[in-house]
Design a protein around this motif. Structure first.
Motif, PDB file in Angstrom:
ATOM      1  N   ASP A  28       0.848  -1.186   0.000  1.00  0.00           N
ATOM      2  CA  ASP A  28       0.000   0.000   0.000  1.00  0.00           C
ATOM      3  C   ASP A  28       0.892   1.248   0.000  1.00  0.00           C
ATOM      4  OD1 ASP A  28       0.881   0.452   2.581  1.00  0.00           O
ATOM      5  OD2 ASP A  28      -1.024  -0.059   3.548  1.00  0.00           O
TER       6      ASP A  28
ATOM      7  N   PHE B 187       1.827   3.135   2.208  1.00  0.00           N
ATOM      8  CA  PHE B 187       2.750   3.280   3.344  1.00  0.00           C
ATOM      9  C   PHE B 187       3.776   2.148   3.377  1.00  0.00           C
ATOM     10  CE2 PHE B 187      -1.584   4.625   4.486  1.00  0.00           C
ATOM     11  CZ  PHE B 187      -1.363   5.993   4.503  1.00  0.00           C
TER      12      PHE B 187
ATOM     13  N   PHE C 293       3.218  -0.958   3.592  1.00  0.00           N
ATOM     14  CA  PHE C 293       2.744  -2.186   4.233  1.00  0.00           C
ATOM     15  C   PHE C 293       2.147  -3.076   3.136  1.00  0.00           C
ATOM     16  CE2 PHE C 293       2.681   0.756   7.867  1.00  0.00           C
ATOM     17  CZ  PHE C 293       3.293  -0.041   8.829  1.00  0.00           C
TER      18      PHE C 293
ATOM     19  N   GLN D 227      -3.760  -4.964   1.112  1.00  0.00           N
ATOM     20  CA  GLN D 227      -4.913  -5.826   1.378  1.00  0.00           C
ATOM     21  C   GLN D 227      -5.905  -5.668   0.242  1.00  0.00           C
ATOM     22  OE1 GLN D 227      -4.787  -3.737   5.229  1.00  0.00           O
ATOM     23  NE2 GLN D 227      -5.585  -5.617   6.116  1.00  0.00           N
TER      24      GLN D 227
ATOM     25  N   ASP E  97      -8.852  -6.921  -0.416  1.00  0.00           N
ATOM     26  CA  ASP E  97     -10.286  -6.779  -0.172  1.00  0.00           C
ATOM     27  C   ASP E  97     -10.496  -6.462   1.302  1.00  0.00           C
ATOM     28  OD1 ASP E  97     -12.997  -6.786  -0.461  1.00  0.00           O
ATOM     29  OD2 ASP E  97     -13.103  -8.759  -1.414  1.00  0.00           O
ATOM     30  N   LEU E  98     -10.106  -5.248   1.674  1.00  0.00           N
ATOM     31  CA  LEU E  98      -9.963  -4.851   3.074  1.00  0.00           C
ATOM     32  C   LEU E  98     -11.155  -5.205   3.953  1.00  0.00           C
ATOM     33  CD1 LEU E  98      -8.190  -3.302   5.138  1.00  0.00           C
ATOM     34  CD2 LEU E  98      -9.460  -1.255   4.514  1.00  0.00           C
TER      35      LEU E  98
ATOM     36  N   SER F  13      -9.774  -9.197   5.194  1.00  0.00           N
ATOM     37  CA  SER F  13      -8.591  -8.346   5.280  1.00  0.00           C
ATOM     38  C   SER F  13      -7.283  -9.110   5.090  1.00  0.00           C
ATOM     39  CB  SER F  13      -8.573  -7.633   6.630  1.00  0.00           C
ATOM     40  OG  SER F  13      -8.304  -8.567   7.653  1.00  0.00           O
TER      41      SER F  13
ATOM     42  N   THR G 156       0.434  -5.754   7.548  1.00  0.00           N
ATOM     43  CA  THR G 156      -0.533  -4.900   6.845  1.00  0.00           C
ATOM     44  C   THR G 156      -0.665  -3.516   7.470  1.00  0.00           C
ATOM     45  OG1 THR G 156      -2.329  -5.728   8.227  1.00  0.00           O
ATOM     46  CG2 THR G 156      -1.939  -6.878   6.162  1.00  0.00           C
ATOM     47  N   GLY G 157      -0.012  -3.297   8.611  1.00  0.00           N
ATOM     48  CA  GLY G 157      -0.125  -1.986   9.253  1.00  0.00           C
ATOM     49  C   GLY G 157       0.067  -2.138  10.740  1.00  0.00           C
ATOM     50  N   PRO G 158       0.190  -1.012  11.448  1.00  0.00           N
ATOM     51  CA  PRO G 158       0.399  -1.102  12.893  1.00  0.00           C
ATOM     52  C   PRO G 158      -0.757  -1.847  13.567  1.00  0.00           C
ATOM     53  CG  PRO G 158       0.614   1.162  12.116  1.00  0.00           C
ATOM     54  CD  PRO G 158       0.091   0.372  10.982  1.00  0.00           C
TER      55      PRO G 158
ATOM     56  N   ASP H  23      -4.955  -7.635  18.308  1.00  0.00           N
ATOM     57  CA  ASP H  23      -5.370  -7.489  16.912  1.00  0.00           C
ATOM     58  C   ASP H  23      -4.532  -8.367  15.987  1.00  0.00           C
ATOM     59  OD1 ASP H  23      -7.492  -5.858  17.313  1.00  0.00           O
ATOM     60  OD2 ASP H  23      -6.442  -3.986  16.894  1.00  0.00           O
TER      61      ASP H  23
ATOM     62  N   SER I 226      -5.967 -11.176  13.573  1.00  0.00           N
ATOM     63  CA  SER I 226      -5.699 -11.145  12.138  1.00  0.00           C
ATOM     64  C   SER I 226      -5.055 -12.454  11.700  1.00  0.00           C
ATOM     65  CB  SER I 226      -4.855  -9.920  11.787  1.00  0.00           C
ATOM     66  OG  SER I 226      -3.579 -10.273  11.365  1.00  0.00           O
TER      67      SER I 226
END
Lengths: 435, 644
Positions: free
Chosen positions: A376, A378, A380, A383, A385-386, A390, A405-407, A412, A416
Motif C-alpha cells: 500500500d 505506506f 505495508f 490488502q 479486499d480490506l 482483510s 498490513t499496518g500497525p 489485533d 488477524s
C-alpha cells in the motif's frame, strides 16, 4: 557452494512472531503440514522481548512461551530459524515454488544442549542486539534464556576463530565447516507474517538519540523492565544512576510528515502508559511524565488502563516535544509548547524515552520475483479486499497475518492471524477438493 | 498413595521471586512426604523447562507433579500437557497459584508471602498424593455450527465455516440480514458501501448449499455442551408467502394505511406496517410488522401473497459449537444530554449518516437547508460519571470520514468537531489530516469541562472552552448538532442468559484471555465475535469472526471429541432423591432415573461442568466430584489450616 534440499508442505508461514506462530498452530491443528521460517536465531518476534503487556499486565514471556512451546513440538509443524526466504514463485493455480536459505549457525543444533560453556569460553564481546545494544554479548552465544531453539550460535562476522569454544564444548557440536543450505520447497499456500520495524530515531537529530546518552528508545526501556533484563534495575546509560524524572516523548516518528511517516502507530500510547505504570512500581520515588499529542487508548480495557495510570500519578502533558538538549550533568532539557499557557517552556528530565513508531517491513515485496506483489502507499502489504476479507493479499493463495498490513497491537495481530489461517485453511480445503 | 512427586517452583522472571523466597519454598516442599525432587525455575512455561520436566518425569519415574506458578487459568493446561508427553496421566498434576494469589497480592509482605506460598504448595502436594489416573470422556460430535446474528461478523463466520465443509445454521432476530452495516453508506477506508458489503456477504450465504439462514428467529433455549448442543429457536413469520410477486407486494405496501417511524432510518423517516423499505436489506421479501398491523385487510385485497395464517414455529437444532455474533446497540442519549430531544436540530451520528444517504442534491433537515454541522464526540463513551468508561473505538474515524464524504456530496458545508482528543488510529490518521487541511475545525476539551448545547433565539448553539486556543470560549451556531454516540452492549439480550456466557466490567461478552484465547468463552464450544465482545470497526469484526470460525471448526471437524472428566458422580446407594441437587445445578445436568424401584439422581457427564454446586446441598453426601473427593479436599484444608 550451498547444498540443496528438497521437500514439500501444505503451508509456508514466513515469520515466527506471534502472528506467524498463531497462524502455524491454527493451520497445523487442521491436519495440514506447515513449514515456519524465521530469519532470526529464535522464534518469538518482538513480543518475546517485551516486559509486561497492556492492558492486562501479563508478562509477555508468559503468553509467548507456551505458544512457542506448542508450535515447536507440534507434529505437523517444522520450524527453520536463521533462515531467509529467497523467492516464492507461483507456478500454477495450485503450487508455489519456494527457495529458502538456511544460514549456518556453526553449531550442530541437534547436539547442542544449551549449556553455555562456549559462551563462557569465548573471549570476544560485541554489543548485544537482543538487549538493544545496552550491554555486550559473546560471539558464541545463546540469544537469551527463553530463546527457541535454545541452542548456541557463532556470530561468524565477529569471530576471531580462536577455537576456545570448540575446546570446551562437551558434545563437540561446534562445526566451522557448516555451509548454507538452500531448500527448494513446494507449498500450496503461503502466510506472510513478517511483522514490522521500529522507527529509527536517529532520523530526528533534534531529539538527540545517539548523541545524548540518556535518550533511549521505548524498546530499550522495555528491555530494562523485562524479566530477562540486562541489569536487575532500571538505570540510565550515562552514569548508572537510578532515574527519578523520566519523560516519554510520544509520536516519535509517527504522525510526522517530515520523516515520511504520517500515520499513527496505534501501539505507542498504550505501551508508554504501561511502561509508566511499571516504572511507578519499580521506582516508587520517580516522577514519570508523558508528553503527548492525543492519547489513543481505544481498545478493550485501554481507556480504563489510561485512567488507572492517571490515578497512579503518571503526569500527562499535552504538547509535542520540539527539541531535546543534553546538559552537562547528563540531564536533558525538553522544549515544548505548553498548551495551557500558550508559551514555549523547558522541562528538565534525567532520562528520556522516545516512544518510537511502527514502520513497514518491506521484505515481502522481494520474495515474489514475478512482480505481482503489491504494497500500500505506506509500504505495508496491500490488502486486496480490506472490508470483506482483510487477510487477502494481491496474490491468490498468499494470506496476510499481523502487522505486515499496518500497525497493530498483540490482540489485533492474533485475531488477524486467526483470519489468515481461516482463509489459508479454506484455500487448502478447496485445493484438496479440486485435486 | 503417590511416592515420587516432582515439585517445581517458578520465579516467573521476578513476578514471583521478587516477593516470594522461592528457594525457601523449594526447601519446604522438598521435605514433604512423597516428594522426590523439588526445583526452582526462571520460567516454568518456557520450552526448555518443559523439556527438562519431561526428562525428569521419565528418568525418575515420577508419579505426580506440582508446579507452583501463575493462575491455573493461564497455564494448568500447559503443564498437564507436559505430564502427558512424559507418559503420566494428566490428572496426577496439580497447579498451585503463588502469583495471583500470593506474590501479586502480598507484594508488601515478603515474609508473609513466602509462608503463604509454602502452605499453598504443601496443600497441592497433599492433594496429588491421593490423585488417581482418570481418562477423558469421548463424545460424538454434531458436525454443525450455529451462528447467532447475521450482521457482518455472523455472516462472515458462517461463510468461512461453510467453505471448509461445515453445516451452518445462522439465525437473525430481525427479518433482514446485514445488522448495523446495512444502515451505513460508505465505509472507511476503501469507499465500499455497507449495501455493497452486505450484498456480497448475502450472495455468498445464499449460494452456499450448507448454510441455512433463519430470519425473524431468536434463540430460546440451549442445552448440552461442546460437541453436542441442542438449541431451540423461535421463528416469527413474515406473513408473506414464499412465492413473491414484486408488483403485487409493492401495491400492498402502497395501500397499507398504517404509518410508523422507520427504525432502519433511525426514525428520521416513516414506513408502513408492511415494508421492505431498503434495497440493501436481504432477503428481498417484505414483512408484515404484526405489532403495528391493524388487520384492516387492505393488503390482502391487492396481494395474494399476504398470508395471515402463518404461525410462530419452534425448531430444535443439534450443533457442536456456537458462534455468538449478536452485535451492539448504538448508545441512546438521555433526554437533555447535549440538547438531545430538547432541540430538534440535535441528532445522532447514525441518523446523520442516514440523512446524508437519503438527501439528494442538498442536505436538508426538517425542511431547512443545513450549512453548519457541529459534531460532539464521546457521547456515551469515556463517561466521567456514567458507567461507560471505555472508548468506543470506531467513532472518531467514522465521524471524520462521514464529514469528509458529506462535504464531497453537498457543497458549502462547514464542519466543527467538538472532541476529547482525536483517535484516528493507524492509517486513518490521514483522514484527520485531510479534514484539517480541508478547513474543518477541530476544538477540544478535557473530560471535566465538556461542551454544552443550548437553544438561543431559535438557533442551536454549541459552546466550548477550547484547550487548543488557551481555553478561549468558542460558540458555534449550528443548523445540525450531531452527537457522536458510542457502542453499548445489547440492552435486550437474552442470548447471554441462555448461553451463560459471562460479561466483563464493560458489560460486553468476555473472552477467556485477550491474547491466549481471544474468541473463546468459559463455556466450552461457544465463541464470541464482532462487537458483542467490545467495540470494533468492520475489519476488526471480520477478523474476529474468522478467528471464531477457525476455533469453532476445531470443535466440529472430527467425529469425536474428548471432554474433561472432572465431573460429579452420584452414589445411588446413598441417594434418596430429595431433588436438592437438580435445583442447585445451573447447567441442567442432573436428571431423575429409576434403579429397580428406587428413584435416584443421575448426572450427565457431558453436560456437567464440575462446578461442585451440587455437592454441599446433598444431605446424604451421595455426590462426589472426581479428583476433588472429600479425602483430597479435607487434606488440603488441613494443610492450609496448619493442622498436619
Amino acid at each position: 557452494m550451498a547444498t540443496v534440499e528438497k521437500s514439500s508442505y501444505d503451508a509456508l508461514i514466513v515469520g515466527g512472531g506471534i502472528a506467524g506462530i498463531e497462524s502455524a498452530i491454527n493451520i497445523a491443528n487442521n491436519g495440514f503440514k506447515v513449514l515456519l521460517v524465521e530469519k532470526d536465531l529464535t522464534v518469538g518476534g518482538k513480543m518475546i522481548m517485551l516486559s509486561k503487556v497492556f492492558p492486562t499486565l501479563d508478562c509477555g514471556a508468559c503468553i509467548t512461551t507456551p505458544k512457542i512451546s506448542e508450535v515447536a513440538r507440534h507434529p505437523n509443524v517444522t520450524i527453520l530459524t536463521n533462515t531467509e526466504v529467497k523467492s516464492i514463485d507461483k507456478q500454477d493455480v495450485l503450487y508455489f515454488k519456494v527457495t529458502i536459505l538456511q544460514k549456518p549457525r556453526y553449531v550442530d543444533e541437534s547436539n547442542c544442549t544449551g549449556c553455555q560453556l562456549c559462551e563462557e569460553a569465548c573471549p570476544v564481546v560485541v554489543p548485544d542486539q537482543y538487549q538493544y545494544n545496552m550491554v555486550g554479548r559473546k560471539v558464541a552465544y545463546i540469544p537469551f534464556t527463553i530463546a527457541s531453539p535454545r541452542v548456541a550460535n557463532i556470530d561468524i562476522d565477529n569471530c576471531i576463530l580462536c577455537g576456545a569454544c570448540e575446546k570446551v564444548c562437551p558434545t563437540q557440536c561446534i562445526d566451522f565447516s557448516q555451509q548454507e543450505i538452500e531448500h527448494h520447497i513446494v507449498v500450496k499456500t503461503v502466510v506472510i507474517a513478517t511483522g514490522f520495524n521500529l522507527f529509527d530515531p536517529v532520523k530526528i537529530p533534534r531529539y538527540g538519540y545517539g548523541s545524548a546518552l540518556n535518550v533511549i528508545t521505548s524498546m530499550q526501556m522495555e528491555r530494562l523492565l523485562a524479566p530477562t533484563r540486562p541489569y536487575n534495575h532500571v538505570i540510565r546509560p550515562s552514569d548508572g544512576k537510578t532515574p527519578d524524572k523520566i519523560a516519554y516523548v510520544l509520536c516519535t516518528g509517527s504522525r510526522d510528515h517530515t520523516v515520511g511517516n504520517p500515520i499513527c502507530s496505534q501501539i505507542c500510547c498504550m505501551y508508554s502508559i504501561k511502561q509508566a505504570q511499571l516504572l511507578m512500581g519499580a521506582l516508587p520515588m520517580a516522577d514519570v511524565t508523558i508528553y503527548y499529542i492525543n492519547i489513543r487508548s481505544f481498545g478493550k480495557g485501554f481507556e480504563e488502563f489510561y485512567e488507572q495510570a492517571k490515578g497512579m500519578g503518571v503526569n500527562f502533558v499535552k504538547g509535542k516535544i520540539g527539541m531535546i538538549t543534553e546538559k552537562e550533568n547528563g540531564n536533558l532539557a525538553l522544549r515544548y509548547e505548553d498548551i495551557n499557557k500558550g508559551t514555549v517552556v523547558e522541562a528538565d528530565h534525567d532520562l528520556v524515552v522516545l516512544s518510537v513508531g511502527v514502520i513497514a517491513n518491506q521484505e515481502p515485496i522481494g520474495f515474489f520475483p514475478q512482480g505481482d506483489w503489491k504494497n500500500d502507499k505506506f509500504n505495508f502489504s496491500f490488502q486486496k479486499d480490506l472490508l470483506f476479507s482483510s487477510s487477502l493479499s494481491s496474490i491468490e493463495g498468499v494470506f496476510l497475518a499481523g502487522s505486515t498490513t499496518g500497525p497493530m497491537d498483540i490482540p489485533d495481530s492474533i485475531l488477524s492471524a486467526g483470519a489468515a489461517s481461516m482463509e489459508a485453511t479454506r484455500y487448502l480445503r478447496q485445493s484438496t477438493i479440486s485435486v | 498413595m503417590k511416592k515420587k512427586i516432582g515439585v517445581y517452583i517458578c520465579h516467573c522472571g521476578g513476578n514471583i521471586s521478587d516477593y516470594v523466597d522461592v528457594e525457601k519454598v523449594r526447601g519446604a516442599a522438598e521435605n514433604e512426604e512423597g516428594v522426590f525432587i523439588a526445583k526452582t525455575t526462571m520460567f516454568a512455561c518456557a520450552d526448555s523447562n518443559q523439556k527438562e520436566m519431561v526428562d525428569d518425569i521419565k528418568d525418575n519415574e515420577l508419579d505426580a507433579v506440582v508446579v507452583a506458578s501463575c493462575s491455573p487459568k493461564l497455564h494448568e493446561a500447559t503443564f498437564q500437557a507436559v505430564t502427558q508427553r512424559a507418559g503420566l496421566n494428566k490428572y496426577n498434576y496439580y497447579h498451585a497459584n503463588i502469583r495471583e494469589q500470593v506474590s501479586w497480592a502480598h507484594s508488601n509482605d515478603k515474609v508473609g508471602a513466602t509462608e503463604k506460598a509454602i502452605q499453598i504448595v504443601k496443600a497441592g502436594i497433599a492433594k496429588v498424593r491421593l490423585s488417581e489416573a482418570i481418562e477423558p470422556l469421548e463424545i460424538q460430535t454434531q458436525q454443525a455450527v450455529l451462528v447467532v446474528g447475521a450482521g457482518v461478523a455472523g455472516m462472515k463466520a458462517a461463510i468461512s465455516l461453510a467453505k471448509v465443509g461445515v453445516q451452518v445454521y445462522i439465525i437473525e432476530r430481525e427479518h433482514f440480514v446485514g445488522g448495523r452495516i446495512s444502515q451505513w453508506d460508505v465505509l472507511c477506508s476503501n469507499d465500499e458501501t455497507g449495501k455493497e458489503l452486505v450484498t456480497r456477504l448475502f450472495t455468498d450465504i445464499s449460494s452456499a448449499k450448507n448454510i441455512t439462514l433463519f430470519t425473524g428467529t431468536e434463540l430460546v433455549d440451549c442445552a448440552g455442551s461442546k460437541g453436542n448442543f441442542t438449541v431451540k429457536v423461535k421463528i416469527t413469520p413474515r406473513y408473506v408467502s414464499d412465492h413473491c410477486d414484486r408488483n403485487e407486494l409493492q401495491k400492498a405496501i402502497e395501500v397499507c394505511p398504517v404509518v410508523v417511524p422507520d427504525s432502519f432510518n433511525f426514525n428520521i423517516t416513516n414506513r408502513k406496517a408492511i415494508y421492505h423499505n431498503f434495497p440493501s436489506e436481504y432477503p428481498h421479501k417484505p414483512v408484515v410488522d404484526i405489532a403495528n398491523c391493524t388487520r384492516c385487510g387492505e393488503c390482502e385485497k391487492v396481494c395474494k401473497q399476504i398470508d395471515f395464517s402463518q404461525k410462530e414455529e419452534t425448531l430444535e437444532l443439534k450443533v457442536g459449537s456456537i458462534v455468538v455474533a449478536s452485535g451492539f446497540d448504538p448508545y441512546t442519549p438521555h433526554d437533555g444530554e447535549f440538547g438531545y430531544k430538547i432541540s430538534d436540530d440535535v441528532i445522532t451520528l447514525p441518523q446523520f449518516k442516514r440523512l446524508v444517504d437519503i438527501c439528494d442534491k442538498e442536505l436538508v433537515w426538517k425542511n431547512k437547508p443545513v450549512k453548519t454541522v457541529s459534531f460532539i464526540y464521546c457521547v456515551g463513551s469515556r463517561q466521567v460519571d456514567g458507567d461507560n468508561k471505555y472508548c468506543s473505538r470506531y467513532c472518531c474515524t467514522t465521524t471524520i470520514y462521514s464529514a469528509i464524504k458529506a462535504g464531497e456530496k453537498f457543497k458549502g458545508l462547514d464542519f466543527f468537531h467538538f472532541t476529547r482528543g482525536i483517535r484516528t488510529y493507524g492509517k486513518e490518521e490521514l483522514l484527520y489530516y485531510q479534514a484539517s487541511k480541508d478547513g474543518q475545525i477541530f476544538l477540544q476539551s478535557y473530560e471535566d469541562e465538556p461542551p454544552s448545547v443550548e437553544v438561543k433565539n431559535g438557533k442551536t448553539t454549541v459552546r466550548i472552552n477550547d484547550i487548543l486556543s488557551l481555553k478561549k470560549e468558542v460558540e458555534v451556531e449550528s443548523d445540525l448538532v450531531v452527537l457522536v454516540i458510542g457502542m453499548v452492549p445489547r440492552a435486550e439480550s437474552t442470548i447471554g442468559e441462555i448461553l451463560k456466557t459471562p460479561r466483563g466490567r464493560d458489560n460486553f461478552f468476555n473472552e477467556i484471555h485477550m491474547k491466549l484465547r481471544p474468541v473463546e468463552t468459559v463455556i466450552d464450544g461457544i465463541t464470541i465475535s464482532g462487537c458483542c465482545q467490545g467495540p470494533k470497526n468492520v475489519v476488526e469484526s471480520i477478523n474476529s469472526a474468522q478467528s471464531a470460525a477457525i476455533k469453532a471448526y476445531s470443535f466440529v471437524s472430527s467425529e469425536t471429541l474428548l471432554v474433561e472428566p472432572i465431573v460429579a458422580t452420584v452414589n445411588p446407594e446413598l441417594c434418596s432423591w430429595c431433588d436438592a441437587c437438580t435445583e442447585s445445578c445451573s447447567f441442567d445436568a442432573i436428571q431423575q432415573q429409576e434403579i429397580g424401584d428406587k428413584r435416584v439422581a443421575e448426572i450427565n457427564p457431558t453436560i456437567c461442568k464440575g462446578c461442585g454446586m451440587c455437592l454441599p446441598v446433598c444431605p446424604t453426601n451421595a455426590i462426589q466430584l472426581k479428583t476433588y473427593g472429600d479425602e483430597e479436599v479435607t487434606r488440603m484444608i488441613s494443610v492450609l489450616a496448619n493442622e498436619l
